[in-house]
Scaffold this motif. Sequence first.
Motif, PDB file in Angstrom:
ATOM      1  N   VAL A 151      47.323  56.619  39.096  1.00  0.00           N
ATOM      2  CA  VAL A 151      48.244  56.703  38.753  1.00  0.00           C
ATOM      3  C   VAL A 151      49.254  56.322  38.405  1.00  0.00           C
ATOM      4  N   GLY A 152      47.747  55.194  37.629  1.00  0.00           N
ATOM      5  CA  GLY A 152      49.188  53.704  37.505  1.00  0.00           C
ATOM      6  C   GLY A 152      48.053  52.382  37.253  1.00  0.00           C
ATOM      7  N   CYS A 153      49.003  51.492  36.941  1.00  0.00           N
ATOM      8  CA  CYS A 153      48.771  49.812  36.906  1.00  0.00           C
ATOM      9  C   CYS A 153      49.733  49.085  37.176  1.00  0.00           C
ATOM     10  N   VAL A 154      49.565  48.267  37.535  1.00  0.00           N
ATOM     11  CA  VAL A 154      50.643  46.593  37.368  1.00  0.00           C
ATOM     12  C   VAL A 154      49.461  45.418  36.943  1.00  0.00           C
ATOM     13  N   PRO A 155      50.575  45.062  35.865  1.00  0.00           N
ATOM     14  CA  PRO A 155      49.728  44.047  35.271  1.00  0.00           C
ATOM     15  C   PRO A 155      50.069  42.981  35.637  1.00  0.00           C
ATOM     16  N   LEU A 156      49.367  41.766  35.199  1.00  0.00           N
ATOM     17  CA  LEU A 156      48.905  40.488  36.270  1.00  0.00           C
ATOM     18  C   LEU A 156      49.461  40.123  35.301  1.00  0.00           C
ATOM     19  N   PRO A 157      49.954  38.437  34.910  1.00  0.00           N
ATOM     20  CA  PRO A 157      50.666  37.556  35.205  1.00  0.00           C
ATOM     21  C   PRO A 157      49.794  37.120  34.436  1.00  0.00           C
ATOM     22  N   SER A 158      49.417  36.759  32.704  1.00  0.00           N
ATOM     23  CA  SER A 158      48.575  36.610  32.095  1.00  0.00           C
ATOM     24  C   SER A 158      47.353  35.239  32.397  1.00  0.00           C
ATOM     25  N   ASP A 159      47.984  34.380  33.287  1.00  0.00           N
ATOM     26  CA  ASP A 159      47.223  33.131  33.293  1.00  0.00           C
ATOM     27  C   ASP A 159      46.539  33.862  35.120  1.00  0.00           C
ATOM     28  N   VAL A 160      46.591  34.812  35.363  1.00  0.00           N
ATOM     29  CA  VAL A 160      45.516  34.783  36.260  1.00  0.00           C
ATOM     30  C   VAL A 160      44.403  36.041  36.262  1.00  0.00           C
ATOM     31  N   TYR A 161      43.274  35.538  36.347  1.00  0.00           N
ATOM     32  CA  TYR A 161      42.017  36.550  36.360  1.00  0.00           C
ATOM     33  C   TYR A 161      41.876  37.049  38.335  1.00  0.00           C
ATOM     34  N   ALA A 162      42.454  38.003  38.439  1.00  0.00           N
ATOM     35  CA  ALA A 162      42.157  38.693  39.429  1.00  0.00           C
ATOM     36  C   ALA A 162      41.258  38.299  40.373  1.00  0.00           C
ATOM     37  N   ASN A 163      40.308  38.130  41.125  1.00  0.00           N
ATOM     38  CA  ASN A 163      39.059  38.943  42.223  1.00  0.00           C
ATOM     39  C   ASN A 163      39.079  40.348  42.691  1.00  0.00           C
TER      40      ASN A 163
ATOM     41  N   ALA B  71      42.187  48.850  42.201  1.00  0.00           N
ATOM     42  CA  ALA B  71      40.878  48.107  41.814  1.00  0.00           C
ATOM     43  C   ALA B  71      41.556  46.664  41.138  1.00  0.00           C
ATOM     44  N   THR B  72      40.442  45.658  41.282  1.00  0.00           N
ATOM     45  CA  THR B  72      41.425  44.550  39.944  1.00  0.00           C
ATOM     46  C   THR B  72      40.472  44.766  39.191  1.00  0.00           C
ATOM     47  N   THR B  73      40.912  45.205  37.879  1.00  0.00           N
ATOM     48  CA  THR B  73      40.331  45.990  37.213  1.00  0.00           C
ATOM     49  C   THR B  73      40.223  44.169  35.626  1.00  0.00           C
ATOM     50  N   HIS B  74      39.953  44.128  34.182  1.00  0.00           N
ATOM     51  CA  HIS B  74      39.606  43.518  33.694  1.00  0.00           C
ATOM     52  C   HIS B  74      39.354  44.210  32.181  1.00  0.00           C
ATOM     53  N   GLY B  75      39.430  43.719  31.514  1.00  0.00           N
ATOM     54  CA  GLY B  75      39.233  43.937  29.851  1.00  0.00           C
ATOM     55  C   GLY B  75      40.548  44.282  29.014  1.00  0.00           C
ATOM     56  N   ALA B  76      40.943  44.777  28.522  1.00  0.00           N
ATOM     57  CA  ALA B  76      42.263  44.688  26.940  1.00  0.00           C
ATOM     58  C   ALA B  76      43.730  44.929  28.358  1.00  0.00           C
ATOM     59  N   VAL B  77      43.444  45.346  29.791  1.00  0.00           N
ATOM     60  CA  VAL B  77      44.660  44.616  30.170  1.00  0.00           C
ATOM     61  C   VAL B  77      43.832  44.151  31.812  1.00  0.00           C
ATOM     62  N   GLU B  78      44.186  42.875  31.705  1.00  0.00           N
ATOM     63  CA  GLU B  78      44.797  42.382  33.364  1.00  0.00           C
ATOM     64  C   GLU B  78      45.443  43.019  34.500  1.00  0.00           C
ATOM     65  N   ALA B  79      45.013  43.443  35.365  1.00  0.00           N
ATOM     66  CA  ALA B  79      45.578  44.272  35.684  1.00  0.00           C
ATOM     67  C   ALA B  79      44.850  45.321  37.139  1.00  0.00           C
TER      68      ALA B  79
ATOM     69  N   GLY C 214      52.348  48.339  48.592  1.00  0.00           N
ATOM     70  CA  GLY C 214      52.016  47.111  47.284  1.00  0.00           C
ATOM     71  C   GLY C 214      50.774  46.435  47.635  1.00  0.00           C
ATOM     72  N   PHE C 215      50.376  44.610  47.146  1.00  0.00           N
ATOM     73  CA  PHE C 215      49.533  44.754  47.363  1.00  0.00           C
ATOM     74  C   PHE C 215      48.554  43.078  47.536  1.00  0.00           C
ATOM     75  N   VAL C 216      48.099  42.309  47.968  1.00  0.00           N
ATOM     76  CA  VAL C 216      48.255  40.924  47.747  1.00  0.00           C
ATOM     77  C   VAL C 216      46.380  41.063  46.996  1.00  0.00           C
ATOM     78  N   THR C 217      46.239  40.307  46.082  1.00  0.00           N
ATOM     79  CA  THR C 217      45.543  39.818  45.479  1.00  0.00           C
ATOM     80  C   THR C 217      45.080  38.249  44.734  1.00  0.00           C
ATOM     81  N   THR C 218      43.484  38.407  44.526  1.00  0.00           N
ATOM     82  CA  THR C 218      43.297  36.582  45.383  1.00  0.00           C
ATOM     83  C   THR C 218      43.683  36.529  43.254  1.00  0.00           C
ATOM     84  N   LYS C 219      43.401  34.827  42.873  1.00  0.00           N
ATOM     85  CA  LYS C 219      43.552  34.582  41.686  1.00  0.00           C
ATOM     86  C   LYS C 219      42.393  33.331  41.854  1.00  0.00           C
ATOM     87  N   PHE C 220      41.057  34.371  41.165  1.00  0.00           N
ATOM     88  CA  PHE C 220      40.420  33.453  40.951  1.00  0.00           C
ATOM     89  C   PHE C 220      40.056  32.686  39.677  1.00  0.00           C
TER      90      PHE C 220
END
Length: 367
Positions: A179-191, A153-161, A200-206
């Motif tokens: 079971v865990g998470c993958v933090p995203l770069p600071s300039d990425v708000y994922a949708n 799941a793309t998630t927001h809050g304390a950590v964008e991950a 692995g995964f592919v995700t969209t930078k909204f």
Amino acid sequence: MMAENMRRLRGLHLLILIGATTALIAGCTAPGDTEQGDDGASSASASAEPECDAEETISYVCGLQNAEDLVRVGTTPWLLASNLVAGGTPGAGKISLIDSEEKVAEEFFPGETPALSNDATMFPNCPSIDLEHLEVHGLSIRETAPGMFRLYATTHGAVEAIQAWEIDATGDKPQPTWVGCVPLPSDVYANSVAMLSDGGFVTTKFLDPTNADRFGAIDRGEVNGGVYEWHPGGSVTAVPGTELSGANGIEVSADERYIFVTAYGTDEIVQFDRSASPAAKVSTPVDIAPDNLRWTEDGTLLVAGVNSSPGTGWSVFEITPSDLTATKVAGYPVDVWLQKASTALAVDDEVWIGTWSGDRVGYYPAP
């Protein structure tokens, strides 16, 4: 005037989607954080909406908050719904479980006693999960063994991950373990996110949450994001050639050669061919602000979204992946109670609809 109205309504959607991000950055609540728009009530007062009666050909399961995305747990009757909480209400972020046969919903995660087991080998950079400030957005699920599933799941809050769960569906009811998470770069708000076969995964930078003009760029249809990918043991990196305006929904083909993405800022469905470098791009327009993508059993894609013409409700399009032919297969006017449609998920002989602002999900007979 119509174009201006569309930009204004789209801007309100963007404000709702990232109200918590704006509040964190600016230290205050942004205008429109709890407002649906001109044709709806405040999402904060969704409980004031009427009883959960069917209308026209659409029926409802109520009691959910902003069920922005939906996935099915294999071929079971169980659906999972994200709860994208407008304004980042503390402690309100969750995932809901829907019984598509009985037409009822309940809290799935975190629940009263959430199971947490950080897999530090798979997710070595995950700082843990902050349940108090969790916002759950886009979902992706894949079966890993009979009756066992991995959920991202793309998630927001304390950590964008991208957060990860193991789902055990071998019993009477699915059970989740974070079971865990993958933090995203600071300039990425994922949708949205789509899982790959290697875990692995592919995700969209909204959008870029650090950009002061992050809303305006999408309103104007400017390139502001694209697709990012991650593989176990690696880092999160941009996929060259996938730059878009408001990259939103995402799915991958079975062989993972093609990535399908919705461009929310330009009302397009886009196909990227990963066999080329940079990825080769083809696209087709649709008469909606396209949101999430979901595969059907027939190998087509469904996409839902608010109609491009303001004040006319929402529609669902079916996309043929081979040539990106887009066919409208359903639509509902602005006077039905479910609005702001964001996901269309085919479940046997029904299509289920999620929304980014409301207290319910909908379902109607498949065409």
